[in-house]
Design a protein around this motif. Structure first.
Motif, PDB file in Angstrom:
ATOM      1  N   TYR A  34       0.800  -1.233   0.000  1.00  0.00           N
ATOM      2  CA  TYR A  34       0.000   0.000   0.000  1.00  0.00           C
ATOM      3  C   TYR A  34       0.829   1.276   0.000  1.00  0.00           C
ATOM      4  O   TYR A  34       0.272   2.369   0.053  1.00  0.00           O
ATOM      5  N   ASN A  35       2.141   1.168  -0.090  1.00  0.00           N
ATOM      6  CA  ASN A  35       2.982   2.357  -0.077  1.00  0.00           C
ATOM      7  C   ASN A  35       2.551   3.362  -1.135  1.00  0.00           C
ATOM      8  O   ASN A  35       2.378   4.539  -0.846  1.00  0.00           O
ATOM      9  N   LEU A  36       2.372   2.908  -2.361  1.00  0.00           N
ATOM     10  CA  LEU A  36       2.001   3.811  -3.454  1.00  0.00           C
ATOM     11  C   LEU A  36       0.574   3.590  -3.932  1.00  0.00           C
ATOM     12  O   LEU A  36       0.233   3.906  -5.071  1.00  0.00           O
ATOM     13  N   ASN A  37      -0.259   3.056  -3.073  1.00  0.00           N
ATOM     14  CA  ASN A  37      -1.673   2.878  -3.403  1.00  0.00           C
ATOM     15  C   ASN A  37      -2.423   4.176  -3.131  1.00  0.00           C
ATOM     16  O   ASN A  37      -2.452   4.647  -1.995  1.00  0.00           O
ATOM     17  N   PHE A  38      -3.014   4.749  -4.166  1.00  0.00           N
ATOM     18  CA  PHE A  38      -3.772   5.989  -3.983  1.00  0.00           C
ATOM     19  C   PHE A  38      -5.201   5.858  -4.496  1.00  0.00           C
ATOM     20  O   PHE A  38      -5.826   6.829  -4.902  1.00  0.00           O
ATOM     21  N   LYS A  39      -5.725   4.645  -4.447  1.00  0.00           N
ATOM     22  CA  LYS A  39      -7.122   4.413  -4.795  1.00  0.00           C
ATOM     23  C   LYS A  39      -7.993   4.891  -3.644  1.00  0.00           C
ATOM     24  O   LYS A  39      -7.545   4.983  -2.501  1.00  0.00           O
ATOM     25  N   GLY A  64       8.816   5.451   2.063  1.00  0.00           N
ATOM     26  CA  GLY A  64       8.790   4.022   1.782  1.00  0.00           C
ATOM     27  C   GLY A  64       7.689   3.254   2.476  1.00  0.00           C
ATOM     28  O   GLY A  64       7.585   2.037   2.317  1.00  0.00           O
ATOM     29  N   TRP A  65       6.878   3.930   3.254  1.00  0.00           N
ATOM     30  CA  TRP A  65       5.742   3.310   3.931  1.00  0.00           C
ATOM     31  C   TRP A  65       4.496   4.156   3.683  1.00  0.00           C
ATOM     32  O   TRP A  65       4.595   5.371   3.483  1.00  0.00           O
ATOM     33  N   PRO A  66       3.314   3.548   3.731  1.00  0.00           N
ATOM     34  CA  PRO A  66       2.093   4.338   3.608  1.00  0.00           C
ATOM     35  C   PRO A  66       2.045   5.421   4.687  1.00  0.00           C
ATOM     36  O   PRO A  66       2.358   5.155   5.851  1.00  0.00           O
TER      37      PRO A  66
END
Length: 129
Positions: A34-39, A64-66
């Motif tokens: 989920y670090n780069l999850n922007f849904k 590097g972390w959400p």
């Protein structure tokens, strides 16, 4: 965290999630799902299912972390003083079950000034379609 919950989680979670949530380990940076999850959606505690964060509060901190600038509702996250590894930090845990999520820092870019730095393996994501 209660011993009976630890036992249940040992049976239910993958080894990395268990180490992070129960034993307060940290996943490697830039490896989390989920670090780069922007849904659009909500993030729940992987241990108990409690909704903790909304995608509207997520931002790319480059760490590097959400990262989130606020919990979904006051009281969902509990802060605990952490002096492990020779540092003075504020650990964040799920207020419902005590599962380790990560840490919160006072360097966030929004009006809250907060950056909840969360391990991806500590949460599940429910996408809003």
């Amino acid at each position: 965290m209660k011993e009976d919950l630890k036992k249940q989680l040992k049976e239910r979670l993958d080894p990395v999630s268990y180490e992070v949530i129960v034993n307060k380990a940290t996943e490697r940076p830039h490896t989390g799902e989920y670090n780069l999850n922007f849904k659009d959606g909500q993030y729940r505690c992987k241990a108990c299912g409690e909704v903790l964060f909304d995608s509207s509060s997520k931002f790319d901190a480059g760490c590097g972390w959400p990262s989130f600038d606020r919990e979904i509702e006051a009281g969902k996250i509990k802060e605990v003083f952490d002096d492990s590894h020779g540092m003075r930090r504020t650990e964040v845990v799920c207020a419902n079950c005590g599962g380790h999520l990560g840490h919160v820092f006072n360097d966030g870019p929004t009006d809250t000034g907060l950056r909840y730095c969360v391990n991806s393996v500590s949460v599940d994501f429910d996408e809003q379609l």
